[in-house]
Motif scaffolding. Structure first.
Motif, PDB file in Angstrom:
ATOM      1  N   ILE A  52      37.308  98.659  31.130  1.00 20.36           N
ATOM      2  CA  ILE A  52      38.725  99.014  31.065  1.00 20.36           C
ATOM      3  C   ILE A  52      39.159  99.214  29.622  1.00 20.36           C
ATOM      4  O   ILE A  52      39.924 100.134  29.308  1.00 20.36           O
ATOM      5  CB  ILE A  52      39.588  97.947  31.756  1.00 20.36           C
ATOM      6  CG1 ILE A  52      39.264  97.895  33.252  1.00 20.36           C
ATOM      7  CG2 ILE A  52      41.074  98.223  31.539  1.00 20.36           C
ATOM      8  CD1 ILE A  52      40.030  96.833  34.025  1.00 20.36           C
ATOM      9  N   GLY A  53      38.660  98.374  28.714  1.00 21.92           N
ATOM     10  CA  GLY A  53      39.021  98.512  27.307  1.00 21.92           C
ATOM     11  C   GLY A  53      38.602  99.855  26.734  1.00 21.92           C
ATOM     12  O   GLY A  53      39.370 100.503  26.005  1.00 21.92           O
ATOM     13  N   THR A  54      37.395 100.297  27.053  1.00 26.32           N
ATOM     14  CA  THR A  54      36.925 101.604  26.588  1.00 26.32           C
ATOM     15  C   THR A  54      37.773 102.720  27.166  1.00 26.32           C
ATOM     16  O   THR A  54      38.163 103.662  26.455  1.00 26.32           O
ATOM     17  CB  THR A  54      35.454 101.810  26.992  1.00 26.32           C
ATOM     18  OG1 THR A  54      34.643 100.839  26.335  1.00 26.32           O
ATOM     19  CG2 THR A  54      34.969 103.198  26.609  1.00 26.32           C
ATOM     20  N   ALA A  55      38.057 102.640  28.462  1.00 30.25           N
ATOM     21  CA  ALA A  55      38.852 103.679  29.109  1.00 30.25           C
ATOM     22  C   ALA A  55      40.269 103.736  28.541  1.00 30.25           C
ATOM     23  O   ALA A  55      40.825 104.823  28.331  1.00 30.25           O
ATOM     24  CB  ALA A  55      38.900 103.430  30.616  1.00 30.25           C
ATOM     25  N   LEU A  56      40.867 102.576  28.270  1.00 31.20           N
ATOM     26  CA  LEU A  56      42.194 102.555  27.652  1.00 31.20           C
ATOM     27  C   LEU A  56      42.164 103.181  26.265  1.00 31.20           C
ATOM     28  O   LEU A  56      43.044 103.974  25.912  1.00 31.20           O
ATOM     29  CB  LEU A  56      42.698 101.116  27.560  1.00 31.20           C
ATOM     30  CG  LEU A  56      43.229 100.476  28.833  1.00 31.20           C
ATOM     31  CD1 LEU A  56      43.405  98.975  28.639  1.00 31.20           C
ATOM     32  CD2 LEU A  56      44.560 101.109  29.243  1.00 31.20           C
ATOM     33  N   SER A  57      41.154 102.824  25.481  1.00 37.82           N
ATOM     34  CA  SER A  57      41.031 103.362  24.125  1.00 37.82           C
ATOM     35  C   SER A  57      40.901 104.879  24.166  1.00 37.82           C
ATOM     36  O   SER A  57      41.549 105.598  23.387  1.00 37.82           O
ATOM     37  CB  SER A  57      39.825 102.747  23.418  1.00 37.82           C
ATOM     38  OG  SER A  57      39.968 101.345  23.281  1.00 37.82           O
ATOM     39  N   ASN A  58      40.079 105.382  25.076  1.00 34.93           N
ATOM     40  CA  ASN A  58      39.881 106.827  25.189  1.00 34.93           C
ATOM     41  C   ASN A  58      41.154 107.534  25.631  1.00 34.93           C
ATOM     42  O   ASN A  58      41.506 108.594  25.094  1.00 34.93           O
ATOM     43  CB  ASN A  58      38.750 107.125  26.176  1.00 34.93           C
ATOM     44  CG  ASN A  58      37.394 106.698  25.667  1.00 34.93           C
ATOM     45  OD1 ASN A  58      37.197 106.509  24.469  1.00 34.93           O
ATOM     46  ND2 ASN A  58      36.433 106.554  26.562  1.00 34.93           N
ATOM     47  N   ALA A  59      41.837 106.949  26.606  1.00 38.49           N
ATOM     48  CA  ALA A  59      43.057 107.578  27.117  1.00 38.49           C
ATOM     49  C   ALA A  59      44.149 107.612  26.057  1.00 38.49           C
ATOM     50  O   ALA A  59      44.861 108.617  25.905  1.00 38.49           O
ATOM     51  CB  ALA A  59      43.545 106.824  28.355  1.00 38.49           C
ATOM     52  N   LEU A  60      44.296 106.530  25.305  1.00 34.33           N
ATOM     53  CA  LEU A  60      45.320 106.484  24.261  1.00 34.33           C
ATOM     54  C   LEU A  60      44.984 107.440  23.121  1.00 34.33           C
ATOM     55  O   LEU A  60      45.866 108.131  22.600  1.00 34.33           O
ATOM     56  CB  LEU A  60      45.454 105.049  23.738  1.00 34.33           C
ATOM     57  CG  LEU A  60      46.130 104.067  24.696  1.00 34.33           C
ATOM     58  CD1 LEU A  60      45.891 102.632  24.240  1.00 34.33           C
ATOM     59  CD2 LEU A  60      47.626 104.348  24.790  1.00 34.33           C
ATOM     60  N   THR A  61      43.724 107.482  22.730  1.00 31.56           N
ATOM     61  CA  THR A  61      43.310 108.396  21.669  1.00 31.56           C
ATOM     62  C   THR A  61      43.583 109.844  22.061  1.00 31.56           C
ATOM     63  O   THR A  61      44.040 110.652  21.246  1.00 31.56           O
ATOM     64  CB  THR A  61      41.814 108.204  21.353  1.00 31.56           C
ATOM     65  OG1 THR A  61      41.601 106.860  20.901  1.00 31.56           O
ATOM     66  CG2 THR A  61      41.353 109.166  20.266  1.00 31.56           C
ATOM     67  N   ALA A  62      43.319 110.168  23.324  1.00 31.24           N
ATOM     68  CA  ALA A  62      43.569 111.526  23.811  1.00 31.24           C
ATOM     69  C   ALA A  62      45.047 111.887  23.756  1.00 31.24           C
ATOM     70  O   ALA A  62      45.404 113.066  23.684  1.00 31.24           O
ATOM     71  CB  ALA A  62      43.048 111.667  25.239  1.00 31.24           C
ATOM     72  N   ARG A  63      45.898 110.871  23.771  1.00 27.95           N
ATOM     73  CA  ARG A  63      47.348 111.091  23.694  1.00 27.95           C
ATOM     74  C   ARG A  63      47.853 111.104  22.254  1.00 27.95           C
ATOM     75  O   ARG A  63      49.056 111.202  22.023  1.00 27.95           O
ATOM     76  CB  ARG A  63      48.088 110.014  24.482  1.00 27.95           C
ATOM     77  CG  ARG A  63      47.756 109.984  25.966  1.00 27.95           C
ATOM     78  CD  ARG A  63      48.565 108.939  26.693  1.00 27.95           C
ATOM     79  NE  ARG A  63      48.208 108.836  28.106  1.00 27.95           N
ATOM     80  CZ  ARG A  63      48.895 108.183  29.023  1.00 27.95           C
ATOM     81  NH1 ARG A  63      50.023 107.555  28.668  1.00 27.95           N
ATOM     82  NH2 ARG A  63      48.501 108.125  30.272  1.00 27.95           N
ATOM     83  N   GLY A  64      46.942 110.973  21.317  1.00 26.68           N
ATOM     84  CA  GLY A  64      47.335 111.002  19.912  1.00 26.68           C
ATOM     85  C   GLY A  64      47.713 109.664  19.333  1.00 26.68           C
ATOM     86  O   GLY A  64      48.241 109.590  18.211  1.00 26.68           O
ATOM     87  N   VAL A  65      47.455 108.585  20.074  1.00 25.15           N
ATOM     88  CA  VAL A  65      47.757 107.242  19.589  1.00 25.15           C
ATOM     89  C   VAL A  65      46.645 106.776  18.656  1.00 25.15           C
ATOM     90  O   VAL A  65      45.456 106.981  18.936  1.00 25.15           O
ATOM     91  CB  VAL A  65      47.897 106.257  20.766  1.00 25.15           C
ATOM     92  CG1 VAL A  65      48.145 104.842  20.269  1.00 25.15           C
ATOM     93  CG2 VAL A  65      49.021 106.702  21.705  1.00 25.15           C
ATOM     94  N   ALA A  66      47.008 106.164  17.541  1.00 24.38           N
ATOM     95  CA  ALA A  66      46.026 105.597  16.618  1.00 24.38           C
ATOM     96  C   ALA A  66      45.563 104.255  17.181  1.00 24.38           C
ATOM     97  O   ALA A  66      46.337 103.292  17.219  1.00 24.38           O
ATOM     98  CB  ALA A  66      46.638 105.416  15.234  1.00 24.38           C
ATOM     99  N   VAL A  67      44.319 104.183  17.626  1.00 23.20           N
ATOM    100  CA  VAL A  67      43.805 103.006  18.324  1.00 23.20           C
ATOM    101  C   VAL A  67      42.885 102.194  17.418  1.00 23.20           C
ATOM    102  O   VAL A  67      41.968 102.729  16.791  1.00 23.20           O
ATOM    103  CB  VAL A  67      43.033 103.406  19.593  1.00 23.20           C
ATOM    104  CG1 VAL A  67      42.434 102.169  20.266  1.00 23.20           C
ATOM    105  CG2 VAL A  67      43.949 104.152  20.557  1.00 23.20           C
ATOM    106  N   THR A  68      43.148 100.903  17.360  1.00 21.43           N
ATOM    107  CA  THR A  68      42.245  99.951  16.710  1.00 21.43           C
ATOM    108  C   THR A  68      41.620  99.109  17.815  1.00 21.43           C
ATOM    109  O   THR A  68      42.341  98.550  18.641  1.00 21.43           O
ATOM    110  CB  THR A  68      43.007  99.037  15.734  1.00 21.43           C
ATOM    111  OG1 THR A  68      43.592  99.832  14.710  1.00 21.43           O
ATOM    112  CG2 THR A  68      42.065  98.015  15.103  1.00 21.43           C
ATOM    113  N   GLY A  69      40.302  99.045  17.846  1.00 19.01           N
ATOM    114  CA  GLY A  69      39.620  98.294  18.880  1.00 19.01           C
ATOM    115  C   GLY A  69      38.832  97.136  18.309  1.00 19.01           C
ATOM    116  O   GLY A  69      38.219  97.252  17.244  1.00 19.01           O
ATOM    117  N   LEU A  70      38.857  96.010  19.004  1.00 15.27           N
ATOM    118  CA  LEU A  70      38.066  94.844  18.618  1.00 15.27           C
ATOM    119  C   LEU A  70      37.343  94.321  19.850  1.00 15.27           C
ATOM    120  O   LEU A  70      37.915  94.262  20.941  1.00 15.27           O
ATOM    121  CB  LEU A  70      38.961  93.738  18.056  1.00 15.27           C
ATOM    122  CG  LEU A  70      39.635  93.989  16.704  1.00 15.27           C
ATOM    123  CD1 LEU A  70      40.605  92.855  16.390  1.00 15.27           C
ATOM    124  CD2 LEU A  70      38.603  94.123  15.601  1.00 15.27           C
ATOM    125  N   SER A  71      36.079  93.949  19.664  1.00 15.71           N
ATOM    126  CA  SER A  71      35.313  93.404  20.780  1.00 15.71           C
ATOM    127  C   SER A  71      34.240  92.471  20.253  1.00 15.71           C
ATOM    128  O   SER A  71      33.949  92.444  19.054  1.00 15.71           O
ATOM    129  CB  SER A  71      34.663  94.525  21.590  1.00 15.71           C
ATOM    130  OG  SER A  71      33.624  95.145  20.844  1.00 15.71           O
TER     131      SER A  71
END
Length: 221
Positions: free
Chosen positions: A13-32
């Motif tokens: 889910i985290g990967t899918a959220l990151s991809n979806a937000l990035t596609a919308r132009g959101v600057a995404v910072t991910g930590l895992s």
């Protein structure tokens, strides 16, 4: 929404959220854990990881969690409950998001709409529990819901426009659920992410402290 922090960004889910937000132009910072060594059950690790960020973030989303930890499956009866399995569930599914909330406060803007969301589960609802079982997981998620509700009350005093919520994503096709899908309808992680983002888009500050499912329906505590 312009900036987002995804905790557990390497999971399904985290990967899918990151991809979806990035596609919308959101600057995404991910930590895992797998990519950054973040251990949400260790406050030193959480403090160091979030302390290195400047923010602010319009969205902080905690997508961590597990149904099985260390090979311990959800308990079918009370006879299967063990202290170790229950403590492990609390550490990952309750303590982890709680520590993120604690150390993410300074990364959330005090003015303007922002969201802190954590993945919960419908089985964590006490009012909706009609089957019993799954003791450790259910109890840990119920405790997480209480933390989100309590945190929302406190944060509303300083972050007037913040929306702090627990979310049930439905049954998602990931390694997390593959053994437990059964007859339950399931969706790919990409669809789950789209559903969750749709829920978040429709929320207002009046919804803070609540528990919603992937259809934007409020879930009983």
């Amino acid at each position: 929404m312009e900036t987002a922090l995804i905790i557990g960004s390497s999971g399904g889910i985290g990967t899918a959220l990151s991809n979806a937000l990035t596609a919308r132009g959101v600057a995404v910072t991910g930590l895992s854990r797998s990519r950054d060594g973040l251990d949400v059950t260790d406050e030193t690790s959480v403090k160091a990881a979030l302390g290195a960020l400047t923010g602010p973030f319009d969205l902080v989303f905690v997508a961590t969690g597990a149904l099985e930890i260390g090979g311990a499956e959800p308990e079918k009866t009370l006879r299967h409950v063990t202290a170790d399995a229950m403590i492990d569930q609390f550490k990952l599914n309750t303590v982890g998001p709680s520590l993120v909330l604690k150390h993410a406060m300074r990364l959330l803007p005090r003015k303007g709409r922002s969201v802190f969301a954590a993945l919960s589960a419908r089985v964590g609802s006490i009012g909706d529990n009609r089957l019993g079982g799954w003791y450790s997981y259910r109890t840990a998620k119920a405790a997480l819901n209480q933390m989100i509700h309590s945190g929302a009350i406190e944060l509303a005093r300083t972050h007037k426009d913040l929306i702090c919520v627990a979310l049930h994503p439905g049954t998602v096709e990931t390694k997390f659920t593959e053994k437990y899908v059964g007859q339950n309808p399931s969706v790919p992680a990409s669809q789950a992410a789209a559903n969750l983002l749709s829920v978040l888009e429709g929320l207002t500050p009046q919804d803070t402290g609540k528990f919603f499912d992937w259809q934007s329906k409020e879930v009983r505590w």
